[in-house]
Design a protein around this motif. Structure first.
Motif, PDB file in Angstrom:
ATOM      1  N   ASP A 190       0.812  -1.215   0.000  1.00  0.00           N
ATOM      2  CA  ASP A 190       0.000   0.000   0.000  1.00  0.00           C
ATOM      3  C   ASP A 190       0.844   1.263   0.000  1.00  0.00           C
ATOM      4  O   ASP A 190       0.453   2.291   0.555  1.00  0.00           O
ATOM      5  CB  ASP A 190      -0.939  -0.006   1.215  1.00  0.00           C
ATOM      6  CG  ASP A 190      -2.294   0.610   0.884  1.00  0.00           C
ATOM      7  OD1 ASP A 190      -2.664   0.641  -0.310  1.00  0.00           O
ATOM      8  OD2 ASP A 190      -2.972   1.068   1.821  1.00  0.00           O
ATOM      9  N   GLY A 191       2.034   1.165  -0.612  1.00  0.00           N
ATOM     10  CA  GLY A 191       2.866   2.349  -0.783  1.00  0.00           C
ATOM     11  C   GLY A 191       4.054   2.402   0.152  1.00  0.00           C
ATOM     12  O   GLY A 191       4.161   1.636   1.113  1.00  0.00           O
ATOM     13  N   GLU A 246      -0.547   0.276 -10.274  1.00  0.00           N
ATOM     14  CA  GLU A 246      -0.301  -0.960 -11.020  1.00  0.00           C
ATOM     15  C   GLU A 246      -0.005  -2.116 -10.078  1.00  0.00           C
ATOM     16  O   GLU A 246      -0.440  -3.253 -10.298  1.00  0.00           O
ATOM     17  CB  GLU A 246       0.862  -0.757 -11.992  1.00  0.00           C
ATOM     18  CG  GLU A 246       0.536   0.188 -13.147  1.00  0.00           C
ATOM     19  CD  GLU A 246       1.773   0.569 -13.949  1.00  0.00           C
ATOM     20  OE1 GLU A 246       1.615   1.035 -15.092  1.00  0.00           O
ATOM     21  OE2 GLU A 246       2.904   0.417 -13.418  1.00  0.00           O
ATOM     22  N   LEU A 247       0.713  -1.818  -9.015  1.00  0.00           N
ATOM     23  CA  LEU A 247       1.054  -2.845  -8.033  1.00  0.00           C
ATOM     24  C   LEU A 247      -0.202  -3.408  -7.373  1.00  0.00           C
ATOM     25  O   LEU A 247      -0.352  -4.627  -7.205  1.00  0.00           O
ATOM     26  CB  LEU A 247       1.975  -2.246  -6.978  1.00  0.00           C
ATOM     27  CG  LEU A 247       2.895  -3.179  -6.195  1.00  0.00           C
ATOM     28  CD1 LEU A 247       3.867  -3.882  -7.128  1.00  0.00           C
ATOM     29  CD2 LEU A 247       3.657  -2.381  -5.144  1.00  0.00           C
ATOM     30  N   ARG A 248      -1.115  -2.516  -7.019  1.00  0.00           N
ATOM     31  CA  ARG A 248      -2.353  -2.946  -6.366  1.00  0.00           C
ATOM     32  C   ARG A 248      -3.204  -3.835  -7.270  1.00  0.00           C
ATOM     33  O   ARG A 248      -3.981  -4.660  -6.786  1.00  0.00           O
ATOM     34  CB  ARG A 248      -3.171  -1.712  -5.954  1.00  0.00           C
ATOM     35  CG  ARG A 248      -2.583  -0.942  -4.765  1.00  0.00           C
ATOM     36  CD  ARG A 248      -3.261   0.393  -4.605  1.00  0.00           C
ATOM     37  NE  ARG A 248      -2.881   1.061  -3.360  1.00  0.00           N
ATOM     38  CZ  ARG A 248      -3.048   2.355  -3.145  1.00  0.00           C
ATOM     39  NH1 ARG A 248      -3.574   3.137  -4.083  1.00  0.00           N
ATOM     40  NH2 ARG A 248      -2.699   2.873  -1.981  1.00  0.00           N
ATOM     41  N   ALA A 249      -3.033  -3.684  -8.580  1.00  0.00           N
ATOM     42  CA  ALA A 249      -3.856  -4.446  -9.531  1.00  0.00           C
ATOM     43  C   ALA A 249      -3.216  -5.759  -9.959  1.00  0.00           C
ATOM     44  O   ALA A 249      -3.831  -6.535 -10.704  1.00  0.00           O
ATOM     45  CB  ALA A 249      -4.133  -3.586 -10.767  1.00  0.00           C
ATOM     46  N   THR A 250      -1.978  -6.035  -9.490  1.00  0.00           N
ATOM     47  CA  THR A 250      -1.291  -7.258  -9.932  1.00  0.00           C
ATOM     48  C   THR A 250      -1.929  -8.502  -9.329  1.00  0.00           C
ATOM     49  O   THR A 250      -2.510  -8.476  -8.248  1.00  0.00           O
ATOM     50  CB  THR A 250       0.195  -7.231  -9.536  1.00  0.00           C
ATOM     51  OG1 THR A 250       0.294  -7.105  -8.122  1.00  0.00           O
ATOM     52  CG2 THR A 250       0.920  -6.095 -10.219  1.00  0.00           C
ATOM     53  N   THR A 251      -1.787  -9.601 -10.062  1.00  0.00           N
ATOM     54  CA  THR A 251      -2.286 -10.894  -9.584  1.00  0.00           C
ATOM     55  C   THR A 251      -1.200 -11.968  -9.586  1.00  0.00           C
ATOM     56  O   THR A 251      -1.448 -13.080  -9.114  1.00  0.00           O
ATOM     57  CB  THR A 251      -3.448 -11.377 -10.476  1.00  0.00           C
ATOM     58  OG1 THR A 251      -2.974 -11.508 -11.829  1.00  0.00           O
ATOM     59  CG2 THR A 251      -4.625 -10.408 -10.418  1.00  0.00           C
ATOM     60  N   ASP A 252      -0.019 -11.638 -10.118  1.00  0.00           N
ATOM     61  CA  ASP A 252       1.027 -12.672 -10.281  1.00  0.00           C
ATOM     62  C   ASP A 252       2.390 -12.233  -9.757  1.00  0.00           C
ATOM     63  O   ASP A 252       3.412 -12.758 -10.171  1.00  0.00           O
ATOM     64  CB  ASP A 252       1.146 -13.037 -11.761  1.00  0.00           C
ATOM     65  CG  ASP A 252       1.532 -11.842 -12.635  1.00  0.00           C
ATOM     66  OD1 ASP A 252       1.434 -10.686 -12.146  1.00  0.00           O
ATOM     67  OD2 ASP A 252       1.929 -12.051 -13.793  1.00  0.00           O
ATOM     68  N   VAL A 253       2.408 -11.267  -8.852  1.00  0.00           N
ATOM     69  CA  VAL A 253       3.678 -10.769  -8.310  1.00  0.00           C
ATOM     70  C   VAL A 253       3.627 -10.857  -6.791  1.00  0.00           C
ATOM     71  O   VAL A 253       2.586 -10.594  -6.179  1.00  0.00           O
ATOM     72  CB  VAL A 253       3.941  -9.307  -8.735  1.00  0.00           C
ATOM     73  CG1 VAL A 253       5.276  -8.827  -8.187  1.00  0.00           C
ATOM     74  CG2 VAL A 253       3.921  -9.183 -10.252  1.00  0.00           C
ATOM     75  N   ARG A 254       4.760 -11.223  -6.202  1.00  0.00           N
ATOM     76  CA  ARG A 254       4.848 -11.306  -4.747  1.00  0.00           C
ATOM     77  C   ARG A 254       6.101 -10.578  -4.265  1.00  0.00           C
ATOM     78  O   ARG A 254       7.061 -10.381  -5.020  1.00  0.00           O
ATOM     79  CB  ARG A 254       4.913 -12.764  -4.283  1.00  0.00           C
ATOM     80  CG  ARG A 254       3.669 -13.580  -4.589  1.00  0.00           C
ATOM     81  CD  ARG A 254       3.787 -14.989  -3.997  1.00  0.00           C
ATOM     82  NE  ARG A 254       3.931 -14.955  -2.541  1.00  0.00           N
ATOM     83  CZ  ARG A 254       2.910 -14.784  -1.693  1.00  0.00           C
ATOM     84  NH1 ARG A 254       1.677 -14.623  -2.147  1.00  0.00           N
ATOM     85  NH2 ARG A 254       3.113 -14.774  -0.385  1.00  0.00           N
TER      86      ARG A 254
END
Length: 431
Positions: free
Chosen positions: A42-43, A71-79
């Motif tokens: 969250d930043g 863009e980070l908040r919308a990712t589904t494949d990054v950890r």
């Protein structure tokens, strides 16, 4: 291995795009106890020297991909895994100035298993981060000795971490201690030697100087013979060559407070010169405080250089001989008299630059010994403002190899080496 601090020692630098400095970067480890999906980030607020950058501004680089916060908040494949650092890029035209900066970060993570009203968690960290400028082209070459990381290497850092640290600050030379850094010394596993060469290639480093010892008093009932001393020196010459080093510093046992080497030194060197020439490795004994340049020890080495005409026997200068103030906070215990008087062997020699110039044609390598560089990039003991210009004015273009020998608090050596390189390169770049 990652640094314990959330703000990592490596990775703090200006960002250059199309020849322009567009911002700066820092590297963070995950401050949580588990990895998280990037969508839960969250930043991050970044505060540098009191100037705050809002949490929505910095860019995040995770797993090789760069994102804005949205863009980070919308990712589904990054950890953000615990063992994978994140690079934070802060847009800032012109970047940051060379030197030491007070840096604070506030990392915000959402934890869905907490009640909604408290799920946004703040992790705070601060550090003094050192921005090191690129090395000026030409002239001096910049390296680091693994001795600078004493007490950290093999405890907080692996040997590879040390090499990564050296490469990250933009140095290109690595100096090691044979018995301190070669596992299985004096007969390391050939697989380790292959690994060593692979690390040099991976980090773009040149093997510079190999520190060795000729323990003349290793036997309690007698000193080493010349033949035995030569055998020890030759063993290290061969090993240094196998590891890619081009010079060897033999530290002979001494017989006085002025560090007069045991008389066997000359026979050991003379017996080894042919091998040194065959291997193209330079033998370079160290001029180390409390021995000044104008001293029979140094003159003895110079006489041998001139008498033999060998290109494989030269001098190594330890810059502790130029100290203008005593160093009383070393890694070893020091006893100061009851009257506060500094022992003779610890008093600063303040060797003048004229003496350095006199022997400079015989100097192959310089160990840039130091004990503390402060927040203003001022060395408290060594007059670099005289040394660096002297070397440049007289066309000396060898290695300056950082050798930190101050307090051994965790990670302090790594921080101090960065400060010294920022100082040295600033002085060289100003010429």
């Amino acid at each position: 291995m990652l640094d314990r601090n959330v703000i990592q020692g490596r990775g703090f630098r200006n960002v250059v795009e199309d020849g322009r400095v567009t911002g700066f970067q820092l590297v963070l480890r995950n401050p949580n106890y588990r990895g998280v999906a990037a969508s839960l980030l969250d930043g991050v607020e970044v505060v540098v020297d009191g100037e705050r950058v809002p949490d929505s501004v910095p860019l995040w680089t995770l797993q090789g991909r760069t994102f804005t916060l949205d863009e980070l908040r919308a990712t589904t494949d990054v950890r953000w895994q615990l063992d994978e650092p994140a690079t934070i890029t802060v847009p800032r035209p012109g970047g940051l100035a060379t030197g030491v900066h007070d840096v604070e970060v506030l990392v915000y993570l959402r934890r869905p298993y907490f009640p909604p009203m408290v799920s946004r968690t703040t992790f705070t960290a601060s550090a003094k981060a050192v921005l090191v400028p690129p090395a000026p082209e030409g002239g001096l070459r910049y390296g680091v000795s693994t001795y600078s990381y004493t007490a950290d290497v093999y405890t907080l850092m692996t040997l590879e971490d040390v090499l990564a640290d050296v490469a990250d600050l933009g140095a290109t030379g690595i100096e090691i201690l044979g018995e301190g850094n070669v596992p299985g010394y004096p007969s390391p596993d050939p697989a380790w030697i292959d690994t060593w060469h692979g690390l040099l290639q991976r980090y773009g480093l040149t093997a510079t100087n190999y520190g060795s010892w000729v323990d003349t008093e290793m036997w309690r009932d007698r000193a080493l013979t010349g033949e035995e001393a030569a055998a020890q020196l030759q063993l290290d010459l061969r090993l240094a060559h196998r590891l890619g080093f081009t010079s060897v510093r033999p530290k002979f046992g001494v017989t006085s407070w002025q560090l007069d080497p045991h008389p066997v030194w000359e026979e050991a060197v003379l017996r080894s010169l042919d091998l040194a020439a065959d291997l193209d490795v330079v033998i370079c004994p160290e001029i180390h405080a409390p021995t000044p340049i104008r001293h029979p020890v140094t003159q003895g080495y110079v006489d041998l250089i001139e008498r033999t005409g060998s290109k494989h026997f030269k001098l190594l200068i330890d810059t502790g001989i130029f100290n203008t103030a005593p160093v009383l906070e070393l890694s070893e215990e020091i006893e100061v008299g009851d009257d506060g008087e500094v022992p003779e062997h610890l008093r600063p020699l303040a060797v003048p630059m004229a003496d350095l110039v006199e022997v400079l044609p015989h100097v192959h390598f310089i160990q840039a010994k130091f004990a503390e560089v402060d927040d203003d990039l001022h060395d408290l003991h060594v007059p670099w403002g005289e040394i660096v210009p002297t070397l440049l004015e007289h066309g000396w273009s060898g290695w300056l190899s950082s050798e930190y020998e101050g307090r051994r608090e965790p990670y302090r050596g790594a921080d101090q080496v960065r400060r010294q390189h920022a100082l040295l390169r600033s002085l060289a770049g100003a010429r």
